[in-house]
Design a protein around this motif. Structure first.
Motif, PDB file in Angstrom:
ATOM      1  N   LEU A  64      -5.824  -6.669  -7.171  1.00  0.00           N
ATOM      2  CA  LEU A  64      -6.587  -6.465  -7.997  1.00  0.00           C
ATOM      3  C   LEU A  64      -8.028  -6.203  -7.334  1.00  0.00           C
ATOM      4  O   LEU A  64      -8.619  -6.885  -6.969  1.00  0.00           O
ATOM      5  CB  LEU A  64      -6.902  -7.224  -9.239  1.00  0.00           C
ATOM      6  CG  LEU A  64      -5.944  -7.902 -10.182  1.00  0.00           C
ATOM      7  CD1 LEU A  64      -6.284  -8.945 -10.919  1.00  0.00           C
ATOM      8  CD2 LEU A  64      -5.661  -6.435 -10.913  1.00  0.00           C
TER       9      LEU A  64
ATOM     10  N   SER B  13      -1.434  -0.231  -5.003  1.00  0.00           N
ATOM     11  CA  SER B  13      -1.299  -1.019  -6.562  1.00  0.00           C
ATOM     12  C   SER B  13      -1.948   0.081  -7.607  1.00  0.00           C
ATOM     13  O   SER B  13      -3.134   0.971  -7.315  1.00  0.00           O
ATOM     14  CB  SER B  13      -1.782  -2.251  -6.541  1.00  0.00           C
ATOM     15  OG  SER B  13      -1.151  -2.907  -5.543  1.00  0.00           O
TER      16      SER B  13
ATOM     17  N   THR C 228      -4.701   0.833 -10.486  1.00  0.00           N
ATOM     18  CA  THR C 228      -6.092   0.482 -10.804  1.00  0.00           C
ATOM     19  C   THR C 228      -6.100   0.879 -12.090  1.00  0.00           C
ATOM     20  O   THR C 228      -5.551   1.405 -12.672  1.00  0.00           O
ATOM     21  CB  THR C 228      -7.065   1.169  -9.899  1.00  0.00           C
ATOM     22  OG1 THR C 228      -7.161   2.483 -10.055  1.00  0.00           O
ATOM     23  CG2 THR C 228      -6.712   1.028  -8.428  1.00  0.00           C
TER      24      THR C 228
ATOM     25  N   GLY D  12      -2.978  -3.729 -11.369  1.00  0.00           N
ATOM     26  CA  GLY D  12      -2.774  -4.498 -10.024  1.00  0.00           C
ATOM     27  C   GLY D  12      -1.202  -4.335  -9.467  1.00  0.00           C
ATOM     28  O   GLY D  12      -0.743  -4.718  -8.629  1.00  0.00           O
TER      29      GLY D  12
END
Length: 456
Positions: free
Chosen positions: A398, A219, A221, A179
């Motif tokens: 997330l 972001s 993962t 994240g």
């Protein structure tokens, strides 16, 4: 505790590909477990780092899986040129008295492709549109096995190893919370060396190109293998910006039917019936006036046997980056056809029951260094001294879906305080998916299809 349950509880998914839930993959009963350490993409160094610095953890993880799941054989496949990695793994195998074997491969692209590595290790061809289990194998990459080893120790999948390289001041292998923003990762690698750059999530051949602005909103993962910072208007950026109509017009005008794209296609060389040159010959001759913005290919063309073979394309990019002397883009065309086939509900229909690799395959392997140069990233290929860095984050985003299957479902309320490692979204019972855990401690907010956690 049962190993499969430990893996499920920890939310482990494949770290380098589409993110198939590992607990489901390991429920099978294979004859061999292959650990893919060939690191398919040029420039990525994550698995190489782990094979050197976490060799004992990797080897013990393979031993554990084989023992607990009664898998007869475990092999780590890596390239012969990985001398430091071979030394570290050999030492770990000897120290642990392990039965794990090393399988040394040539340095070619795409050596780390799942079906290619199965053939290299076992000599068996995975059927078209099939999976390694069809020939008695399971393939997991190095980082996935490290995550499994953590799961056995009660550590959920909350941190990610990845490579950041290219136009950055300190090319690095990072360990960050899942994240973490791309912006923070790039800053950890020393920032960019130019103001005019774009970003690729993944590797230069099969990764997802994006603008700098899009990257600043992205972001990390569970499946992010690398972040490449590359020159704006470079070779990869130019291919990304090519319009579909322009691609087809170029194919109509310039495809010389040399068949190089087919001769060098890794799937074709394994005996699969994919022939990109036939697809390129047929695609440009449809009447573009009869297509629509939602369907760029005529429905009757989807009935063509050759066109349907696009469904088994791995999208490795050899055809467009290396093989085609005219600079055409069969890989992109195949990808778009796959989308149209899926939208039309047309599933691949396999013919035959035996497939044999091309006798010329050993002489048509594409050297990794050469394809990196053709892809426009040759300048970064010899960066071996990647710095290792670990850092936490003050904010993470997330996504509820980081894997093949269904999204995880939140088990916390909006605004709740969560601790690192806490389960925040669960895989729905009986569904294909994975659990999701907080990668930092802080206040969690449900934001659409993601959970955002901000450090307090």
């Amino acid at each position: 505790m049962d190993l499969i349950k430990q893996i499920f509880d920890s939310g482990v998914v494949g770290c380098g590909g589409a993110g198939f839930p590992t607990h489901v993959k390991l429920k099978a009963s294979p004859e061999i477990l292959i650990i893919n350490g060939a690191e398919c993409e040029p420039l990525l160094r994550t698995d190489r780092y782990l094979m050197i610095h976490e060799a004992e953890k990797l080897v013990s993880g393979v031993d554990l899986i084989c023992r607990e799941l009664s898998i007869p054989e475990g092999r780590i496949a890596l390239k012969k040129t990985y001398t430091k990695e071979i030394e570290a793994l050999t030492a770990a195998i000897e120290k642990l008295h392990s039965k794990v074997q090393l399988h040394l491969m040539d340095s070619f692209y795409p050596a780390g492709d799942e079906q290619v590595v199965v053939y290299e290790v076992t000599g068996k061809v995975v059927p078209p549109a099939g999976i390694p289990l069809d020939v008695g194998a399971i393939v997991d990459n190095v980082a996935t096995i490290i995550a499994v080893a953590d799961a056995v120790s009660g550590i959920p999948f909350t941190e990610k190893y990845l490579t950041v390289t290219g136009e950055v001041r300190e090319p690095s292998v990072l360990k960050v919370p899942v994240g973490t923003s791309f912006a923070q990762c790039i800053e950890m690698a020393g920032g960019t060396t130019s103001d005019k750059v774009m970003v690729v999530s993944g590797g230069p051949m099969m990764g997802a190109p994006m603008s700098w602005e899009a990257a600043m909103n992205a972001s990390v993962t569970k499946t992010t293998s690398g972040i490449l910072v590359l020159p704006e208007d470079g070779a990869i950026d130019r291919r990304r910006k090519t319009q579909l109509n322009h691609m087809l017009n170029r194919a109509k005008a310039a495809c010389i039917q040399c068949t190089f794209c087919t001769q060098l296609c890794p799937r074709h060389m394994l005996g699969h019936p994919l022939q990109p040159h036939r697809i390129m010959r047929k695609m440009p001759h449809q009447d573009n006036n009869e297509t629509t913005k939602d369907h760029w290919i005529l429905p009757e063309l989807l009935e063509d046997k050759d066109i349907r073979q696009a469904a088994i394309c791995s999208e490795c990019g050899v055809c467009e980056v290396y093989a085609c002397p005219m600079g055409l883009q069969p890989r992109v065309v195949n990808s778009l056809i796959k989308g149209e086939l899926a939208q039309a509900g047309i599933r691949y229909s396999r013919e035959g029951d035996t497939w044999e690799a091309d006798a010329n395959r050993p002489y048509r392997k594409v050297p990794t260094k050469r394809i990196a140069a053709r892809a426009g990233v040759g300048a970064y290929y010899h960066i071996d001294g990647h710095t290792y860095k670990e850092e936490t984050a003050s904010k993470v985003v997330l996504p509820l879906k980081m894997n093949i299957g269904v999204p995880a479902e939140p088990v916390i309320s909006d605004g709740a305080h969560v601790e690192k490692g806490q389960l925040i979204a669960a895989c729905p019972e009986g569904k294909l998916g994975a659990n999701l855990h907080a990668s930092i401690s802080g206040t969690a907010h449900l934001t659409g299809n993601a959970i955002t956690i901000t450090e307090v």
